[in-house]
Design an enzyme around this catalytic site. Structure first.
Site, PDB file in Angstrom:
ATOM      1  N   GLY A 276     -97.133  56.086 -28.921  1.00 29.91           N
ATOM      2  CA  GLY A 276     -96.183  55.194 -29.571  1.00 29.91           C
ATOM      3  C   GLY A 276     -95.090  54.711 -28.640  1.00 29.91           C
ATOM      4  O   GLY A 276     -94.889  55.244 -27.541  1.00 29.91           O
ATOM      5  N   GLN A 277     -94.370  53.702 -29.094  1.00 33.17           N
ATOM      6  CA  GLN A 277     -93.322  53.104 -28.275  1.00 33.17           C
ATOM      7  C   GLN A 277     -92.234  54.109 -27.903  1.00 33.17           C
ATOM      8  O   GLN A 277     -91.800  54.186 -26.743  1.00 33.17           O
ATOM      9  CB  GLN A 277     -92.675  51.941 -29.029  1.00 33.17           C
TER      10      GLN A 277
ATOM     11  N   THR B 113     -86.933  54.820 -41.112  1.00 37.53           N
ATOM     12  CA  THR B 113     -86.871  53.365 -41.100  1.00 37.53           C
ATOM     13  C   THR B 113     -85.903  52.810 -42.127  1.00 37.53           C
ATOM     14  O   THR B 113     -85.607  53.462 -43.139  1.00 37.53           O
ATOM     15  CB  THR B 113     -88.275  52.801 -41.387  1.00 37.53           C
TER      16      THR B 113
ATOM     17  N   TYR C 150     -95.304  51.538 -47.409  1.00 34.03           N
ATOM     18  CA  TYR C 150     -94.793  52.103 -46.163  1.00 34.03           C
ATOM     19  C   TYR C 150     -93.404  52.702 -46.363  1.00 34.03           C
ATOM     20  O   TYR C 150     -93.135  53.845 -45.958  1.00 34.03           O
ATOM     21  CB  TYR C 150     -94.757  51.026 -45.078  1.00 34.03           C
TER      22      TYR C 150
END
Length: 287
Positions: A8-9, A98, A122
């Site tokens: 992942g980033q 998030t 999500y």
């Protein structure tokens, strides 16, 4: 430091920051799959971590509408497994979340204590992951971020550059607000929070929920315009209803970072300045 989410980033950005006093070990698919794993304490114990960062997530927002089970297995059940492992190993946990836990209807940046009303699968899965972490271990820092991007993999930054090739104009949404957050800046903030958790071992100071984004705000079209500033392609601002999306998105993704600054002393760079670093790294990764 063990980082869950190998490719992942954030994991890649954290790995770039590794040095003698901060070893970063990345774990993820295929060796560790949060969609299927039930216990990771045993394999993690051999690595003797001092802190765990859970940066793994099911992030296909539209895809989650079709496959909610897979989304919840990673973002909720996987978060629970990682938290249980942190407890078993007696180490603090940094868990990434998030702004999609909010509905985006506020006219100001969201604070940590604001009501959570996710608009999509999500967002609901990430909120469930937050709840699981908080219930299982008090020795945690949950970090909500937004509009994450980097020179790695597919994200808004790389997609804009891809769409701009051979084009003189691209349409980009102008009626959603947020704070573009570089994975490199986020990694810097995560590292400092992790160091604080290790230093403040009373088990209370520095724990809880925090918002962590780059400073400043813009729209998606404003962000795209800045990305393409030195190219021949221009941005045509459009409204959200110009695109067909399976999942609803919040119109306001702005987060207030005051608590992070007050408690941990962490202030990320202005998003425009952070973008310059990503451009530099973009050339380094050969994209």
């Amino acid at each position: 430091m063990i980082v869950i989410g190998r490719s992942g980033q954030v994991a890649r950005a954290l790995a770039e920051r590794a040095r003698a006093d901060l070893e970063v070990v990345r774990l993820g698919r295929p060796d560790l799959d949060l969609e299927t794993v039930r216990d990771i304490a045993a394999p993690l114990s051999a690595l003797r971590p001092d802190v765990i960062v859970n940066a793994a997530a099911f992030t296909d927002v539209d895809g989650a509408e079709h496959t909610p089970e897979a989304c919840f297995k990673v973002n909720q059940d996987g978060a629970r497994v990682v938290a249980e492992s942190a407890v078993a190993l007696g180490v603090p946990l940094v868990h990434l979340s998030t702004e999609y836990v909010f509905d985006g209807e506020s006219d100001r940046p969201y604070r940590e204590a604001d009501p959570t009303v996710p608009l999509n699968v999500y967002g609901r899965s990430k909120l469930s992951g937050e709840v699981a972490v908080a219930e299982i271990t008090a020795d945690h820092a949950i970090l909500r971020t937004s509009w994450l991007y980097s020179p790695y993999s597919r994200n808004f930054f790389t997609k804009v550059l891809e769409k701009s090739r051979g084009s003189t104009e691209i349409p980009v949404v102008a009626d959603r607000l947020g704070s573009p957050t570089s994975a490199f800046e986020l990694a810097r903030g995560i590292e400092q929070v992790a160091r604080n958790l290790l230093a403040w071992r009373d088990g209370r100071r520095g724990r809880g929920m925090f918002h962590m984004t780059c400073a400043g705000e813009t729209s998606w079209s404003g962000f795209a315009s800045e990305i393409l500033r030195n190219t021949d392609c221009r941005v045509r601002p459009v409204t959200s209803d110009s695109f067909v999306e399976l999942a609803r998105r919040p119109m306001n993704s702005r987060l207030c970072n005051d608590r992070l600054s007050d408690v941990h002393g962490v202030v990320l760079a202005r998003w425009q300045d952070a973008l310059s670093e990503v451009w530099t790294r973009y050339g380094d990764v050969g994209r």
